[in-house]
Design a protein around this motif. Structure first.
Motif, short mmCIF file in Angstrom:
data_model
loop_
_atom_site.label_atom_id
_atom_site.label_comp_id
_atom_site.label_asym_id
_atom_site.label_seq_id
_atom_site.Cartn_x
_atom_site.Cartn_y
_atom_site.Cartn_z
N PRO A 105 0.85 -1.16 0.05
CA PRO A 105 0.09 0.10 0.07
C PRO A 105 0.84 1.41 -0.08
N GLN A 146 3.32 1.92 -1.62
CA GLN A 146 3.79 2.36 -3.14
C GLN A 146 2.46 2.15 -3.86
N ARG A 147 1.26 2.25 -3.30
CA ARG A 147 0.02 2.10 -3.98
C ARG A 147 -0.03 0.88 -4.85
N GLN A 193 2.34 -0.41 -6.38
CA GLN A 193 3.15 -0.12 -7.83
C GLN A 193 4.74 0.02 -7.53
N SER A 210 -0.53 0.84 -15.35
CA SER A 210 -1.30 1.93 -14.74
C SER A 210 -2.29 2.38 -15.52
N THR A 218 -5.41 -4.28 -9.12
CA THR A 218 -5.49 -3.41 -7.59
C THR A 218 -6.39 -1.99 -8.20
N THR A 257 -5.12 0.64 -9.14
CA THR A 257 -4.16 1.94 -8.99
C THR A 257 -3.48 2.23 -9.80
N VAL A 307 -5.85 0.88 -0.40
CA VAL A 307 -5.53 1.77 -1.22
C VAL A 307 -6.83 2.01 -2.20
N ASP A 367 -8.37 3.80 -8.49
CA ASP A 367 -8.71 5.30 -9.12
C ASP A 367 -8.90 4.85 -10.53
#
Length: 397
Positions: free
Chosen positions: A150, A152-153, A155, A176, A181, A183, A317, A320
């Motif tokens: 989390p 690092q999101r 990532q 991305s 995830t 995220t 997280v 998004d």
């Protein structure tokens, strides 16, 4: 020699089964027995290609546009994609750099064929989409999975890239927004990663197939940070064309010939009808439909995230983008809490809900997390949450 004694390639030892598909097979068997199952496992939009795309496909069939195309795609589609980068990202991308492929999977296979040598290591976050490491293994490379939590999101960070870069490291493979995830890599961090990889003479591949489904900010393409970045995209997710098997790459100008040569040999060309139909994806009419559907995905996210939290899942997280929630299951009220495989089996068998355990996505979250796909209707999401509430002894509402 009988067929059952034929020797298989050693690389198969590095390619694991895809548990998402195994769960889907179990669910299908239950449905044949008369059970009603809510599917929140496979990452496939419940929307299909909109009317403008169907009209274009029908017209292509009527005109007999069904023969081989060039290996890199028809000019009209490459130009339409270039126009999309100009309007959506404000980027000038030459159509000649765009390689149309038979889905994002073919795009990633091409990228690995061109860039990965035997024994090369490719850094990627753990958790990641499982096929990414298998694409590397298919060309006798080795994926190095770096636990990315989390903080690092979920990532990779530039500091992790610098820390784990070794003598056999050839590059990085990022996504991305990410599957599983949902995220995204923050723009400043992505720029630092590209710079760190460039300084070491490596390649950066960024899977951007979910960027059209970014909800909280305008996405930034890896192409913003240099012509040496390779990006992958697809018509499957935002454009709702999963079974049409169509995607694309944007590659450095110096590598266009190499990608074309490999594409000619491995695939000849992508589906001609799919290509002619996909040109219509970029019409004003079609884009308006896609944006309305994106708004529906955003509403589904707003429904499922708080519902999962109410059921005892932790979401460190919040997603998004894409249509996934990666949820920590260690504190849910069930005997299988912290054992994602057993828990998701109970969800399927006892509640009739398909959710995917973390075991597909890497060892660091294999048992502690589950992936929930909200690529289904709000009514199905509500029903699934009601069933899970009953399984977990919670009051849902």
């Amino acid at each position: 020699m009988s067929a059952d004694r034929l020797r298989t390639a050693a690389r198969l030892a590095h390619i694991a089964p895809f548990h998402v598909m195994e769960l889907a097979k179990q669910a299908a068997a239950l449905e044949r027995e008369g059970r009603h199952i809510v599917h929140m496992g496979i990452g496939e939009p419940d929307f299909t290609a909109p009317e403008p795309v169907l009209r274009a496909a029908t017209e292509a069939l009527r005109q007999g546009m069904t023969q081989y195309t060039g290996a890199t795609g028809i000019p009209a589609l490459r130009e339409a994609i270039a126009g999309y980068y100009a309007s959506y990202y404000g980027l000038s991308v030459a159509p000649e750099r765009i390689i149309v492929t038979a889905g994002a999977s073919a795009a990633l296979l091409l990228a690995c064929a061109v860039l990965v040598d035997m024994g090369d290591e490719v850094l990627m976050p753990d958790p990641s989409y499982p096929c990414n490491r298998h694409f590397v293994a298919a060309f006798d490379g080795r994926a190095v999975m770096i636990p990315s939590g989390p903080a690092q999101r979920f990532q990779l960070s530039a500091s992790q890239v610098e820390q784990h870069w070794g003598t056999r490291t050839r590059g990085v493979l990022l996504a991305s927004p990410s599957n599983p995830t949902g995220t995204s890599i923050l723009p400043d961090e992505l720029e630092r990663i590209v710079q760190a990889v460039r300084a070491r003479g490596g390649f950066t591949i960024v899977d951007e197939i979910y960027q059209g489904l970014s909800y909280d900010a305008t996405p930034v393409s890896g192409l913003s940070y240099g012509d040496d970045v390779v990006t992958v995209n697809s018509f499957s997710k935002y454009f709702n064309m999963t079974g049409w098997r169509l995607g694309w790459l944007v590659v450095p100008p110096s590598l266009v010939d190499a990608f074309e040569k490999v594409a000619q040999n491995l695939f000849i060309c992508p589906s001609a009808v799919s290509q002619h139909a996909a040109v219509a994806c970029f019409s004003e009419e079609a884009l308006a439909i896609y944006e309305a559907r994106k708004a529906e995905f955003r509403q589904r996210r707003a429904l499922v995230v708080p519902a999962l939290k109410d059921l005892g899942f932790e979401i460190p997280v919040e997603p998004d983008g894409a249509f996934y929630v990666y949820a920590d299951c260690r504190n849910v009220a069930h005997p299988a809490a912290g054992d994602a495989d057993r828990l998701t089996q109970a969800m399927l068998q006892d509640a009739g809900v398909v959710i995917v355990p973390g075991m597909d996505f890497g060892p660091s979250t294999a048992h502690s997390h589950v992936r929930v796909s909200y690529a289904t209707s709000q009514a199905n999401i509500a029903l699934a949450m009601e069933r899970l509430a009953a399984l977990l002894g919670k009051t849902h509402g």
